[in-house]
Enzyme design. Structure first.
Site, PDB file in Angstrom:
ATOM      1  N   LYS A 148      22.893   9.751  30.865  1.00 25.96           N
ATOM      2  CA  LYS A 148      23.401  11.290  30.881  1.00 25.96           C
ATOM      3  C   LYS A 148      22.609  11.909  32.643  1.00 25.96           C
ATOM      4  O   LYS A 148      21.405  11.328  32.232  1.00 25.96           O
ATOM      5  CB  LYS A 148      22.822  11.725  29.888  1.00 25.96           C
ATOM      6  CG  LYS A 148      23.456  11.196  28.832  1.00 25.96           C
ATOM      7  CD  LYS A 148      22.870  11.200  27.167  1.00 25.96           C
ATOM      8  CE  LYS A 148      23.189  10.658  25.956  1.00 25.96           C
ATOM      9  NZ  LYS A 148      22.532  10.673  24.798  1.00 25.96           N
ATOM     10  N   GLU A 162      22.058   7.985  15.823  1.00 25.56           N
ATOM     11  CA  GLU A 162      22.362   7.139  15.270  1.00 25.56           C
ATOM     12  C   GLU A 162      21.730   6.305  14.161  1.00 25.56           C
ATOM     13  O   GLU A 162      20.569   5.580  14.615  1.00 25.56           O
ATOM     14  CB  GLU A 162      23.045   6.023  15.975  1.00 25.56           C
ATOM     15  CG  GLU A 162      24.141   5.632  16.312  1.00 25.56           C
ATOM     16  CD  GLU A 162      25.653   5.554  16.632  1.00 25.56           C
ATOM     17  OE1 GLU A 162      25.444   6.368  17.103  1.00 25.56           O
ATOM     18  OE2 GLU A 162      26.567   4.882  16.791  1.00 25.56           O
ATOM     19  N   TYR A 171      17.754   6.042  15.374  1.00 28.21           N
ATOM     20  CA  TYR A 171      17.472   6.346  16.842  1.00 28.21           C
ATOM     21  C   TYR A 171      18.159   7.885  16.824  1.00 28.21           C
ATOM     22  O   TYR A 171      19.511   8.063  16.635  1.00 28.21           O
ATOM     23  CB  TYR A 171      18.095   5.453  17.644  1.00 28.21           C
ATOM     24  CG  TYR A 171      16.769   4.678  17.891  1.00 28.21           C
ATOM     25  CD1 TYR A 171      15.565   4.783  18.136  1.00 28.21           C
ATOM     26  CD2 TYR A 171      17.028   3.097  17.792  1.00 28.21           C
ATOM     27  CE1 TYR A 171      14.514   3.440  18.045  1.00 28.21           C
ATOM     28  CE2 TYR A 171      16.044   2.250  18.009  1.00 28.21           C
ATOM     29  CZ  TYR A 171      15.039   2.309  17.321  1.00 28.21           C
ATOM     30  OH  TYR A 171      13.915   1.480  18.049  1.00 28.21           O
ATOM     31  N   CYS A 209      27.666 -42.105   5.517  1.00 30.64           N
ATOM     32  CA  CYS A 209      28.101 -41.028   6.319  1.00 30.64           C
ATOM     33  C   CYS A 209      27.516 -40.330   7.265  1.00 30.64           C
ATOM     34  O   CYS A 209      25.873 -40.387   7.411  1.00 30.64           O
ATOM     35  CB  CYS A 209      28.205 -39.435   5.056  1.00 30.64           C
ATOM     36  SG  CYS A 209      29.172 -38.440   6.452  1.00 30.64           S
ATOM     37  N   GLU A 215       0.348  -0.859   0.028  1.00 28.93           N
ATOM     38  CA  GLU A 215       0.041   0.334   0.352  1.00 28.93           C
ATOM     39  C   GLU A 215       1.074   1.407  -0.032  1.00 28.93           C
ATOM     40  O   GLU A 215       0.490   2.405  -0.907  1.00 28.93           O
ATOM     41  CB  GLU A 215      -0.891  -0.196   0.967  1.00 28.93           C
ATOM     42  CG  GLU A 215      -1.608   1.092   1.296  1.00 28.93           C
ATOM     43  CD  GLU A 215      -2.415   1.366   0.549  1.00 28.93           C
ATOM     44  OE1 GLU A 215      -3.321   0.441  -0.722  1.00 28.93           O
ATOM     45  OE2 GLU A 215      -3.805   2.930   0.522  1.00 28.93           O
ATOM     46  N   TYR A 216       2.092   1.045   0.448  1.00 26.59           N
ATOM     47  CA  TYR A 216       3.081   2.115   0.624  1.00 26.59           C
ATOM     48  C   TYR A 216       3.819   2.541  -0.020  1.00 26.59           C
ATOM     49  O   TYR A 216       3.471   3.472  -1.716  1.00 26.59           O
ATOM     50  CB  TYR A 216       3.621   1.673   1.890  1.00 26.59           C
ATOM     51  CG  TYR A 216       5.463   2.819   2.487  1.00 26.59           C
ATOM     52  CD1 TYR A 216       4.847   3.956   2.763  1.00 26.59           C
ATOM     53  CD2 TYR A 216       5.770   3.285   0.843  1.00 26.59           C
ATOM     54  CE1 TYR A 216       5.798   5.118   3.168  1.00 26.59           C
ATOM     55  CE2 TYR A 216       7.198   4.380   1.131  1.00 26.59           C
ATOM     56  CZ  TYR A 216       6.989   5.183   2.618  1.00 26.59           C
ATOM     57  OH  TYR A 216       7.581   6.059   2.318  1.00 26.59           O
ATOM     58  N   SER A 224      33.040  12.999  22.490  1.00 27.20           N
ATOM     59  CA  SER A 224      32.980  11.893  22.259  1.00 27.20           C
ATOM     60  C   SER A 224      32.049  11.443  23.663  1.00 27.20           C
ATOM     61  O   SER A 224      31.993  12.735  24.812  1.00 27.20           O
ATOM     62  CB  SER A 224      34.504  11.978  22.117  1.00 27.20           C
ATOM     63  OG  SER A 224      34.681  12.607  22.954  1.00 27.20           O
ATOM     64  N   GLU A 278      19.939   5.105  28.283  1.00 22.88           N
ATOM     65  CA  GLU A 278      19.873   4.552  26.978  1.00 22.88           C
ATOM     66  C   GLU A 278      20.918   3.637  26.875  1.00 22.88           C
ATOM     67  O   GLU A 278      21.715   3.290  26.489  1.00 22.88           O
ATOM     68  CB  GLU A 278      20.237   6.090  25.704  1.00 22.88           C
ATOM     69  CG  GLU A 278      19.463   6.969  26.459  1.00 22.88           C
ATOM     70  CD  GLU A 278      19.996   8.082  25.415  1.00 22.88           C
ATOM     71  OE1 GLU A 278      20.794   7.933  25.057  1.00 22.88           O
ATOM     72  OE2 GLU A 278      19.768   9.441  26.136  1.00 22.88           O
ATOM     73  N   CYS A 302      35.334 -36.555   2.457  1.00 23.44           N
ATOM     74  CA  CYS A 302      34.955 -36.520   3.825  1.00 23.44           C
ATOM     75  C   CYS A 302      35.460 -36.526   5.624  1.00 23.44           C
ATOM     76  O   CYS A 302      35.743 -37.443   4.799  1.00 23.44           O
ATOM     77  CB  CYS A 302      33.378 -36.791   3.701  1.00 23.44           C
ATOM     78  SG  CYS A 302      32.387 -37.091   5.386  1.00 23.44           S
TER      79      CYS A 302
HETATM   80  O1  D41 Z   1      23.584   5.414  20.736  1.00 19.86           O
HETATM   81  C1  D41 Z   1      24.609   6.010  20.849  1.00 19.86           C
HETATM   82  N1  D41 Z   1      25.305   4.816  20.358  1.00 19.86           N
HETATM   83  C2  D41 Z   1      24.901   6.964  21.808  1.00 19.86           C
HETATM   84  C3  D41 Z   1      26.217   7.580  21.491  1.00 19.86           C
HETATM   85  C4  D41 Z   1      23.994   7.785  22.901  1.00 19.86           C
HETATM   86  N2  D41 Z   1      23.086   7.008  22.922  1.00 19.86           N
HETATM   87  N3  D41 Z   1      24.176   9.195  22.760  1.00 19.86           N
HETATM   88  C5  D41 Z   1      25.384   9.914  22.865  1.00 19.86           C
HETATM   89  N4  D41 Z   1      25.447  10.690  23.638  1.00 19.86           N
HETATM   90  C6  D41 Z   1      26.724  11.555  23.620  1.00 19.86           C
HETATM   91  C7  D41 Z   1      26.081  12.254  24.231  1.00 19.86           C
HETATM   92  C8  D41 Z   1      26.633  12.806  25.387  1.00 19.86           C
HETATM   93  C9  D41 Z   1      27.964  13.209  24.370  1.00 19.86           C
HETATM   94  C10 D41 Z   1      25.159  13.569  23.694  1.00 19.86           C
HETATM   95  C11 D41 Z   1      26.214   8.720  21.782  1.00 19.86           C
HETATM   96  C12 D41 Z   1      26.994   9.992  21.703  1.00 19.86           C
HETATM   97  N5  D41 Z   1      27.377  10.930  22.229  1.00 19.86           N
HETATM   98  C13 D41 Z   1      28.048   9.251  20.856  1.00 19.86           C
HETATM   99  N6  D41 Z   1      28.168   9.065  19.823  1.00 19.86           N
HETATM  100  C14 D41 Z   1      29.396   8.962  19.159  1.00 19.86           C
HETATM  101  C15 D41 Z   1      30.080   9.613  19.467  1.00 19.86           C
HETATM  102  C16 D41 Z   1      29.242  10.145  20.180  1.00 19.86           C
END
Ligand code: D41
Length: 782
Positions: free
Chosen positions: A292, A175, A225, A434, A37-38, A84, A115, A410
């Site tokens: 976080k 990501e 995500y 076998c 359908e899409y 990072s 997360e 074999c």
């Molecule tokens: O799921 C991940 N790969 C992920 C990467 C995530 N769930 N949260 C992330 N949050 C950050 C900050 C806290 C720095 C905003 C991240 C990354 N950084 C990250 N991914 C690659 C480098 C840093």
């Protein structure tokens, strides 16, 4: 009456519905329309936009496809750098991380947004006035690559935002990843077609986004995500990270349902363990979780050390890839005889499990990776899939390590390993002998449509094989009541069960007696069933039937050079090869001898069918062999010019004199020089001559089947047997059974409530039988 909408209104409606479908699929995980359908809606929108260029819209779902391949990727400076993440491996490191925050902010057990850490490629998406304008990779965090055209084709990336309060400028970070199933499917196809195999889903995602042709990206199912923000202008945002994620979801971004909040170290570690327990079952790879600090004011206060925030950390899971040494490459033989190379490894922890074996998939894969014994390799274990060797660490190659080769035989039964042309998989040709394939062979042999041994099912056969009571199908016929009782005793002891059968010896004896009786009853077989029961590759019931009718006896079939098999109209080259190959295996012949020695009797053998006698020609047999340049026409010339026993030795000049073109004669002589070819030619022509001699000597004995050349039509309901059974019996007697009545029909068999076919038969004056007459015929030829 419905009004026809204006094109603009229809386009808007279609766009809304398509984006809504995307949102439901990727964000809400509640698809409401089918893929078909899409596609239909998408095609309608495409047609509409093509017909009305004024309706063009850069955020239309149609823009997800079709941009021209780009040369290279422009650089993109991230106005707010992509930070990072620090790493924690042990619980104590997490405790230290939390303690530092508590100390600096002077609070107890703060709330964290927790997360999964998706194992893909970090990207940043820029929206202006709610419309996707640019997407970039993280790069080094300060500068990435502009992959806008490729991100447009990722359906999880919203092209136009929805909902209230979308900021004028919004950068969303997240990501891009490749779901495991998509990765496995992609690699399975690549392995089959010899294409490039992806090392892991992360490389799959990264490689796909960096394709110069967005069409290639579109063909790789990527997902996305969201987990953070970049630049935000002209809009208010919530005060916590978790509320921000909820807002992102409202605006149309996919946010993982596994995202949650947790309080203090204990909350974080609980989450870590909970996600860890789900890890293997998730549809995508994760390499840890991220904590976080949820309060954004607290985040600002904590700030960074270099590029790493003090308010976030990644708590890693045991790695899914590890290096180890490959000690040996063994061959595993599967149920169908497929030979899979297995890497024996120095034990190594991968993803929290000790791995000592990994699959190498097939010989092509080993060649592609150039894996050699002694190499240091990278092993990957993700989800429930078997660990696999991903690549070789080149620097660690031992000097002079020999290139690996598939063994000739074999490892289980020493039969030849063979590989069909165009196939990736090598197979053990040992078949019935076998042990690895034996169980399956015995199960097939005993099954209802084969030898039909009642009560002898799969589980029982497995036990018989595993406990050493049965090594081949022939062994079934030496099993005694005592064997079954003893086998049952051993199986119960092994499984720790004490069923009724053992407690009450009598019951066990009765059970065993029934089995022995069923086996006894199967000793009398028809040729057709027996040939089917052997489980020869490509020989189903209909081929077995053709073999039985045309050749008439097991002896003839098992000694028949394969080129003569192709003289049977229903048997093609591949099937003939497969049958020939089966009977070339000494082990298979020994099993057949064993069956006959243990009293298996074929009750319905007869002479070669008249049809086969007619088809038995030198020219046809020669043409079937597939000698280079020897077409059907040239084969006929040869057959006409030489006696059958002279063809194998005729000198080249005589071949030319007989009318073969010089190159054809030369090709034939060259082919014949190969000993295996000379033997095949000799065997084929020899068998042909012997069959002819047989026929000549016993002219009358040539079986023509009683109903050869007759065509039957069955109509109405038969009382004493099914239509299928009647059809099978008639065919076994040489008749053809057709579905409709014509002048060519010999007999119409009319059961009760026969309809139009009976009328037609009367109209055409075709002979009409009732059921009794048919049953009498069967009785006569039973
Ligand atoms: O799921 C991940 N790969 C992920 C990467 C995530 N769930 N949260 C992330 N949050 C950050 C900050 C806290 C720095 C905003 C991240 C990354 N950084 C990250 N991914 C690659 C480098 C840093």
């Amino acid at each position: 009456m419905t009004d026809t909408p204006t094109p603009a209104a229809r386009a808007a409606d279609l766009r809304a519905r398509l984006e809504d479908a995307n949102q439901r699929y990727h964000v809400l995980d509640e698809p409401d329309i089918t893929d078909a359908e899409y596609d239909r809606l998408m095609r309608e929108l495409e047609a509409l936009e093509a017909a009305h260029p004024e309706l063009a819209d850069p955020a239309s779902p149609t823009r997800r496809v079709g941009a021209a391949p780009s040369r290279a990727f422009d650089e993109v400076r991230h106005a707010i750098p992509m930070l990072s993440l620090g790493n924690a491996f042990a619980d104590e490191e997490v405790a230290d991380f939390v303690a530092r925050i508590e100390e600096r902010l002077d609070l107890r057990a703060p709330v964290f947004s927790v997360e999964p850490k998706f194992d893909g490629l970090a990207i940043s998406l820029r929206y202006e006035d709610g419309v996707f304008v640019r997407g970039a990779t993280r790069g080094d965090g300060a500068t990435g690559e502009d992959v806008t055209v490729n991100l447009r084709v990722v359906r999880a990336v919203p092209l136009r935002l929805r909902g209230e309060g979308v900021p004028r400028v919004l950068e969303v970070r997240g990501e891009v990843y490749m779901p495991r199933a998509a990765f496995e499917a992609y690699n399975a196809r690549a392995r089959e077609h010899g294409g490039k195999v992806l090392a892991n889903p992360r490389n799959g995602a990264a490689g796909s986004l960096r394709q110069l042709d967005p069409a290639v990206t579109a063909s790789r199912p990527l997902a996305f995500y969201a987990y953070a923000l970049g630049v935000v202008e002209g809009g208010d945002l919530p005060a916590t990270h978790s509320a921000t994620l909820v807002r992102l979801r409202d605006w149309g971004f996919p946010v993982s349902p596994l995202v949650s909040t947790a309080r203090g170290v204990e909350g974080c570690l609980d989450y870590y363990r909970s996600i860890g327990a789900q890890r293997d079952a998730l549809p995508f790879d994760i390499d840890g979780v991220v904590y976080k600090l949820d309060d954004l004011a607290g985040q600002r206060e904590l700030g960074f050390v270099g590029r790493t925030p003090r308010w976030a950390i990644a708590h890693k899971f045991p790695a899914q890839e590890q290096t180890t040494r490959l000690v040996a490459i063994d061959i595993n033989i599967g149920r169908t005889g497929a030979a899979t190379p297995i890497a024996r490894l120095e034990p190594v922890q991968v993803g929290g499990v000790v791995v000592t074996n990994a699959t190498l998939h097939n010989a092509d894969q080993i060649a592609r990776l150039d894996v050699r014994v002694g190499d240091t390799v990278i092993v990957r274990r993700a989800g429930d899939v078997i660990p696999e060797v991903v690549r070789v660490v080149d620097e660690a190659r031992v000097a002079d390590a020999p290139v690996w080769q598939m063994p000739a035989n074999c490892p289980i039964c020493s039969s030849e390993l063979v590989r069909e042309e165009g196939e990736v998989v090598w197979r053990c040709s040992g078949e019935l002998v076998c042990p690895a394939q034996r169980k399956e062979a015995v199960i097939h042999f005993a099954s209802r449509r084969a030898m039909d041994i009642e009560g002898l099912g799969g589980r029982l056969i497995e036990d018989l094989c595993d406990l050493g009571f049965v090594a081949s199908v022939a062994d079934l016929y030496k099993l005694t009541v005592e064997d079954f009782v003893e086998m049952r005793r051993q199986a119960d002891a092994r499984d720790g069960t004490t069923p009724e059968t053992v407690k009450a010896g009598k019951v066990a004896t009765k059970w065993a007696e029934n089995l022995v009786e069923a086996i006894e009853a199967s000793r009398a077989a028809t040729l057709e069933r027996f040939l089917f029961a052997l489980g020869i590759e490509h020989v189903g019931e209909s081929t077995a039937k053709a073999l039985a009718t045309w050749f008439g006896s097991l002896e003839r079939v098992r000694r028949m050079p394969w080129p003569l098999l192709t003289l049977v109209p229903d048997i093609g080259g591949e099937v003939a090869h497969s049958i020939g190959h089966f009977f070339e295996q000494d082990g298979n012949q020994a099993v057949i001898d064993g069956l006959l020695a243990r009293g298996v009797r074929i009750g319905d053998e007869h002479g070669v069918s008249a049809k086969f006698a007619a088809a038995l020609e030198v020219a046809g047999a020669l043409a079937a062999i597939g000698i280079p340049k020897l077409t059907a026409k040239r084969a006929e010339q040869l057959a006409a010019a030489f006696a059958a026993d002279a063809i194998a030795d005729a000198p080249e000049h005589q071949l030319v004199t007989a009318g073969l073109p010089a190159d054809t004669a030369a090709a034939f002589v060259a082919w014949r020089a190969e000993p295996a070819h000379a033997r095949l030619l000799d065997d084929t022509l020899g068998a042909l001559a012997a069959l002819r001699a047989d026929l000549d000597a016993s002219g009358a004995a040539v079986a023509s089947l009683p109903l050869d050349g007759k065509t039957f039509v069955l109509t109405g309901t038969l009382a004493s047997l099914t239509r299928d059974a009647a059809k099978a019996r008639l065919e076994a007697l040489g008749a053809k059974v057709a579905g409709s009545v014509s002048k060519k029909t010999s007999v119409v068999v009319a059961g009760t409530e026969a309809g139009s076919k009976l009328d037609k038969a009367q109209e055409l004056g075709v002979e009409i039988w009732d059921e009794d007459r048919l049953v009498a015929l069967f009785a006569e030829h039973a």
